[in-house]
Scaffold this motif. Sequence first.
Motif, PDB file in Angstrom:
ATOM      1  N   ARG A  37    -134.105 -27.234 -62.367  1.00 53.64           N
ATOM      2  CA  ARG A  37    -134.790 -26.492 -61.313  1.00 53.64           C
ATOM      3  C   ARG A  37    -135.400 -27.395 -60.247  1.00 53.64           C
ATOM      4  NH1 ARG A  37    -137.914 -21.643 -61.242  1.00 53.64           N
ATOM      5  NH2 ARG A  37    -139.191 -21.618 -59.382  1.00 53.64           N
ATOM      6  N   ASP A  38    -136.129 -28.431 -60.627  1.00 47.48           N
ATOM      7  CA  ASP A  38    -136.787 -29.283 -59.657  1.00 47.48           C
ATOM      8  C   ASP A  38    -135.774 -29.952 -58.732  1.00 47.48           C
ATOM      9  OD1 ASP A  38    -139.289 -30.726 -58.703  1.00 47.48           O
ATOM     10  OD2 ASP A  38    -138.012 -32.415 -59.235  1.00 47.48           O
ATOM     11  N   ALA A  39    -134.690 -30.460 -59.293  1.00 46.91           N
ATOM     12  CA  ALA A  39    -133.676 -31.120 -58.469  1.00 46.91           C
ATOM     13  C   ALA A  39    -133.002 -30.124 -57.530  1.00 46.91           C
ATOM     14  CB  ALA A  39    -132.641 -31.793 -59.364  1.00 46.91           C
ATOM     15  N   LEU A  40    -132.734 -28.925 -57.995  1.00 48.57           N
ATOM     16  CA  LEU A  40    -132.106 -27.911 -57.162  1.00 48.57           C
ATOM     17  C   LEU A  40    -133.020 -27.524 -56.003  1.00 48.57           C
ATOM     18  CD1 LEU A  40    -130.649 -25.812 -60.078  1.00 48.57           C
ATOM     19  CD2 LEU A  40    -129.271 -26.927 -58.305  1.00 48.57           C
ATOM     20  N   ASP A  60    -126.460 -34.955 -66.079  1.00 49.85           N
ATOM     21  CA  ASP A  60    -127.395 -34.135 -66.844  1.00 49.85           C
ATOM     22  C   ASP A  60    -128.825 -34.647 -66.755  1.00 49.85           C
ATOM     23  OD1 ASP A  60    -125.374 -32.481 -67.610  1.00 49.85           O
ATOM     24  OD2 ASP A  60    -125.011 -33.474 -69.518  1.00 49.85           O
ATOM     25  N   THR A  61    -128.988 -35.950 -66.758  1.00 51.06           N
ATOM     26  CA  THR A  61    -130.329 -36.528 -66.734  1.00 51.06           C
ATOM     27  C   THR A  61    -130.454 -37.423 -65.505  1.00 51.06           C
ATOM     28  OG1 THR A  61    -130.385 -36.556 -69.146  1.00 51.06           O
ATOM     29  CG2 THR A  61    -132.026 -37.886 -67.981  1.00 51.06           C
ATOM     30  N   PRO A  62    -131.218 -36.967 -64.479  1.00 59.44           N
ATOM     31  CA  PRO A  62    -131.385 -37.811 -63.296  1.00 59.44           C
ATOM     32  C   PRO A  62    -132.043 -39.142 -63.650  1.00 59.44           C
ATOM     33  CG  PRO A  62    -132.245 -35.583 -62.929  1.00 59.44           C
ATOM     34  CD  PRO A  62    -131.961 -35.719 -64.384  1.00 59.44           C
ATOM     35  N   VAL A  63    -131.751 -40.138 -62.826  1.00 60.66           N
ATOM     36  CA  VAL A  63    -132.355 -41.460 -63.053  1.00 60.66           C
ATOM     37  C   VAL A  63    -133.866 -41.375 -62.884  1.00 60.66           C
ATOM     38  CG1 VAL A  63    -132.486 -43.816 -62.191  1.00 60.66           C
ATOM     39  CG2 VAL A  63    -130.269 -42.660 -62.349  1.00 60.66           C
ATOM     40  N   THR A  64    -134.321 -40.626 -61.875  1.00 61.10           N
ATOM     41  CA  THR A  64    -135.753 -40.455 -61.659  1.00 61.10           C
ATOM     42  C   THR A  64    -136.059 -38.966 -61.638  1.00 61.10           C
ATOM     43  OG1 THR A  64    -135.474 -40.459 -59.249  1.00 61.10           O
ATOM     44  CG2 THR A  64    -135.964 -42.558 -60.304  1.00 61.10           C
ATOM     45  N   ALA A  65    -137.200 -38.622 -62.155  1.00 59.02           N
ATOM     46  CA  ALA A  65    -137.628 -37.228 -62.157  1.00 59.02           C
ATOM     47  C   ALA A  65    -139.143 -37.166 -62.055  1.00 59.02           C
ATOM     48  CB  ALA A  65    -137.151 -36.526 -63.422  1.00 59.02           C
ATOM     49  N   ASP A  66    -139.699 -38.014 -61.160  1.00 58.04           N
ATOM     50  CA  ASP A  66    -141.153 -38.109 -61.068  1.00 58.04           C
ATOM     51  C   ASP A  66    -141.733 -37.244 -59.961  1.00 58.04           C
ATOM     52  OD1 ASP A  66    -140.322 -39.450 -58.838  1.00 58.04           O
ATOM     53  OD2 ASP A  66    -141.148 -41.403 -59.412  1.00 58.04           O
ATOM     54  N   GLY A  67    -140.899 -36.499 -59.256  1.00 61.48           N
ATOM     55  CA  GLY A  67    -141.388 -35.615 -58.214  1.00 61.48           C
ATOM     56  C   GLY A  67    -141.722 -36.297 -56.911  1.00 61.48           C
ATOM     57  N   SER A  68    -141.449 -37.615 -56.809  1.00 58.48           N
ATOM     58  CA  SER A  68    -141.850 -38.344 -55.613  1.00 58.48           C
ATOM     59  C   SER A  68    -141.098 -37.874 -54.377  1.00 58.48           C
ATOM     60  CB  SER A  68    -141.654 -39.845 -55.822  1.00 58.48           C
ATOM     61  OG  SER A  68    -140.281 -40.146 -56.070  1.00 58.48           O
ATOM     62  N   GLU A  69    -139.828 -37.471 -54.526  1.00 60.18           N
ATOM     63  CA  GLU A  69    -139.056 -37.024 -53.365  1.00 60.18           C
ATOM     64  C   GLU A  69    -139.723 -35.814 -52.719  1.00 60.18           C
ATOM     65  OE1 GLU A  69    -137.761 -37.222 -56.415  1.00 60.18           O
ATOM     66  OE2 GLU A  69    -136.040 -38.576 -56.432  1.00 60.18           O
ATOM     67  N   ARG A  70    -140.167 -34.866 -53.537  1.00 58.96           N
ATOM     68  CA  ARG A  70    -140.814 -33.663 -53.019  1.00 58.96           C
ATOM     69  C   ARG A  70    -142.116 -34.021 -52.284  1.00 58.96           C
ATOM     70  NH1 ARG A  70    -140.947 -27.979 -55.221  1.00 58.96           N
ATOM     71  NH2 ARG A  70    -139.494 -28.745 -56.792  1.00 58.96           N
ATOM     72  N   THR A  71    -142.932 -34.851 -52.908  1.00 55.59           N
ATOM     73  CA  THR A  71    -144.206 -35.237 -52.304  1.00 55.59           C
ATOM     74  C   THR A  71    -143.995 -36.002 -51.005  1.00 55.59           C
ATOM     75  OG1 THR A  71    -145.267 -35.344 -54.472  1.00 55.59           O
ATOM     76  CG2 THR A  71    -146.352 -36.517 -52.674  1.00 55.59           C
ATOM     77  N   ASP A  80    -133.186 -38.544 -44.460  1.00 52.25           N
ATOM     78  CA  ASP A  80    -131.910 -39.183 -44.840  1.00 52.25           C
ATOM     79  C   ASP A  80    -132.111 -40.196 -45.970  1.00 52.25           C
ATOM     80  OD1 ASP A  80    -130.671 -37.663 -42.915  1.00 52.25           O
ATOM     81  OD2 ASP A  80    -130.576 -39.287 -41.430  1.00 52.25           O
ATOM     82  N   ASP A  81    -133.201 -40.954 -45.911  1.00 51.28           N
ATOM     83  CA  ASP A  81    -133.477 -41.927 -46.968  1.00 51.28           C
ATOM     84  C   ASP A  81    -133.767 -41.226 -48.294  1.00 51.28           C
ATOM     85  OD1 ASP A  81    -133.145 -43.931 -45.109  1.00 51.28           O
ATOM     86  OD2 ASP A  81    -135.306 -44.294 -44.829  1.00 51.28           O
ATOM     87  N   LEU A  82    -134.514 -40.137 -48.236  1.00 54.26           N
ATOM     88  CA  LEU A  82    -134.814 -39.379 -49.453  1.00 54.26           C
ATOM     89  C   LEU A  82    -133.547 -38.766 -50.035  1.00 54.26           C
ATOM     90  CD1 LEU A  82    -138.136 -37.607 -48.407  1.00 54.26           C
ATOM     91  CD2 LEU A  82    -137.874 -39.369 -50.151  1.00 54.26           C
ATOM     92  N   ARG A  83    -132.664 -38.318 -49.160  1.00 49.12           N
ATOM     93  CA  ARG A  83    -131.403 -37.750 -49.636  1.00 49.12           C
ATOM     94  C   ARG A  83    -130.553 -38.824 -50.310  1.00 49.12           C
ATOM     95  NH1 ARG A  83    -127.794 -33.623 -46.217  1.00 49.12           N
ATOM     96  NH2 ARG A  83    -129.683 -33.785 -44.990  1.00 49.12           N
ATOM     97  N   ALA A  84    -130.513 -40.016 -49.714  1.00 50.11           N
ATOM     98  CA  ALA A  84    -129.747 -41.110 -50.314  1.00 50.11           C
ATOM     99  C   ALA A  84    -130.318 -41.488 -51.681  1.00 50.11           C
ATOM    100  CB  ALA A  84    -129.749 -42.323 -49.382  1.00 50.11           C
ATOM    101  N   ALA A  85    -131.649 -41.504 -51.777  1.00 50.98           N
ATOM    102  CA  ALA A  85    -132.279 -41.827 -53.062  1.00 50.98           C
ATOM    103  C   ALA A  85    -131.981 -40.745 -54.096  1.00 50.98           C
ATOM    104  CB  ALA A  85    -133.784 -41.985 -52.870  1.00 50.98           C
ATOM    105  N   ALA A  86    -131.998 -39.496 -53.641  1.00 47.74           N
ATOM    106  CA  ALA A  86    -131.688 -38.395 -54.557  1.00 47.74           C
ATOM    107  C   ALA A  86    -130.244 -38.485 -55.038  1.00 47.74           C
ATOM    108  CB  ALA A  86    -131.944 -37.061 -53.868  1.00 47.74           C
ATOM    109  N   TYR A  87    -129.335 -38.805 -54.147  1.00 49.36           N
ATOM    110  CA  TYR A  87    -127.924 -38.933 -54.539  1.00 49.36           C
ATOM    111  C   TYR A  87    -127.737 -40.022 -55.590  1.00 49.36           C
ATOM    112  CZ  TYR A  87    -126.504 -35.906 -50.635  1.00 49.36           C
ATOM    113  OH  TYR A  87    -126.315 -34.850 -49.785  1.00 49.36           O
ATOM    114  N   ARG A  88    -128.479 -41.111 -55.427  1.00 46.80           N
ATOM    115  CA  ARG A  88    -128.378 -42.177 -56.433  1.00 46.80           C
ATOM    116  C   ARG A  88    -128.893 -41.679 -57.779  1.00 46.80           C
ATOM    117  NH1 ARG A  88    -130.167 -45.308 -51.984  1.00 46.80           N
ATOM    118  NH2 ARG A  88    -132.333 -45.251 -52.740  1.00 46.80           N
ATOM    119  N   ALA A  89    -129.985 -40.920 -57.726  1.00 47.27           N
ATOM    120  CA  ALA A  89    -130.548 -40.406 -58.977  1.00 47.27           C
ATOM    121  C   ALA A  89    -129.632 -39.375 -59.623  1.00 47.27           C
ATOM    122  CB  ALA A  89    -131.923 -39.790 -58.705  1.00 47.27           C
TER     123      ALA A  89
END
Length: 531
Positions: free
Chosen positions: A479-482, A422-433, A460-469
Amino acid sequence: MAVVGSGVAGLVTALDLLDRRPELTVALIDKGVSGESGSTPLAQGGLAAAVGPDDSPAMHAADTARAGDGHTDPRAVAVMAAETPARVADLRRRGAVFDTQDDGSLALAREGGQQVGRSVRAADATGAEMFRALRDAAIEKARNGSLVRLQGMVVDLPLATTPEQPVIGAWLLCDEIAGGMATPSQDAGLVLLRAQAVMLATGGCGGLYAGTTNRDEATGDALALAGRAGAALQDLEFVQFHPTGLKSADGRFQRFLLTEALRGAGAHLLDADGNRFMLDRHPDAELAPRHVVAKAILDQPGGAWLDARMIPDHQLAEEFPTVLTGARTFGFDLATEPVPVEPCEHYMIGGVATDLHGRTSVPGLYAAGEAASSGVHGANRMAGNSLAQSCVFAHRAALDMAARLDGAHADTDPEPPTFGRDTPVTADGSERTDLRTAMSAGGGAIRDADGLQKLGQVIDDLRAAAYRAWGGPKPPMVRDALEVDSMLVSARAIVDSALHRTESRGAHFRTDYPDHDPVWAGRRQRVQLTG
């Protein structure tokens, strides 16, 4: 019937279907506030149609094929060129007001790749005028209850458990809104829309790039949705970069487009010494196909400028009010000085593979507009053909649906999609940027194997970081994560396709393979997502 996307392709689909099957109900799904999402309202130049006395569908088709750099589907091109004049008539019947000459005939602008003036226009805000007329017509349908506008993001396309795997609807993550004229009040949350058919008209992938003329919401949703439903994707390596995005003094992307019609009206491109450089690059000079002009601008070591000072002031004010005013807000005056320009991501040429009726490889799933790939654009889209093909193939899809739909809904009760924590570990928008910066650097208008491979590793690194989050491969119901999930899936598919095509053709230019390769002539890369 569910239409995902409320730009020109989505609106034409919904309206034309209801004209023929008024007993149906269409859900029109908008990812954002009406008029403030999607690319249609931003389209400046015009709609290419062979309606002038010195033009013909054959000339339109020939110009389209030439701009497509040997990669167009002749059948799709012929259909678009032949049927666009009728679609212009449809738009005028629905209330669209286009520029006319003193004798009442349509005033046509000449844009890149066109032998003659062919672009039907409403000054330099053609898309906005088309959207206004189509939206007004949709509101009328909403008043009689045949069309319902819903606001939110489609996150999954449920399939029936049959060998044919027909799409039976869409899972929609609703926004919380009070409602309005065509939109009912909505609570935030996940809902299932049952539908006999789903049209994907979600636009392109400009949100994957730092430098783009698109809105942030263009996150490649159609590629992720259709691919995960089993539909084939194709030609993803071809992403068009518009030659003349306004360039800022500090290197930041302005996200402001200087329409090609300026060059059609006589504006020139200049190098750092004030000399025209397109005269030696192509017989059509500044009106060469977009990939030729974009590459020529990038080849200028000192940068490039657009000089529109030869266009009379009254013509600039009457025909180009949007760009004239917009440039001034950024500190530039087209009427008195050359302005700096650079290529920026503009249009996703590849997309969900479709036939000439908008049908994908999954029964019940259609695609149209920028989200679709019918082969009409080839390796590079000719100016004016975006709005043209959207109208033509959305109309053809609507006719196909009208003939096929029987009014019955599947009784399958699909399981809702699963989400991450429900609550990602990070939600600072850095993956998108970080993704957008990397895509512009390694997957932009000029590419090579080393840059693409490094870009693939970043993804691939961003995807791995997202999976951890997210606590796993499923994003949370946020919405942002989707959107980030769609971006990562789409970006990886684009990079893989660009790596595999070892030649330069149209919008796909590789410095390590700078020429056409006959082995690749006419070959389309189809992508099938595995998860």
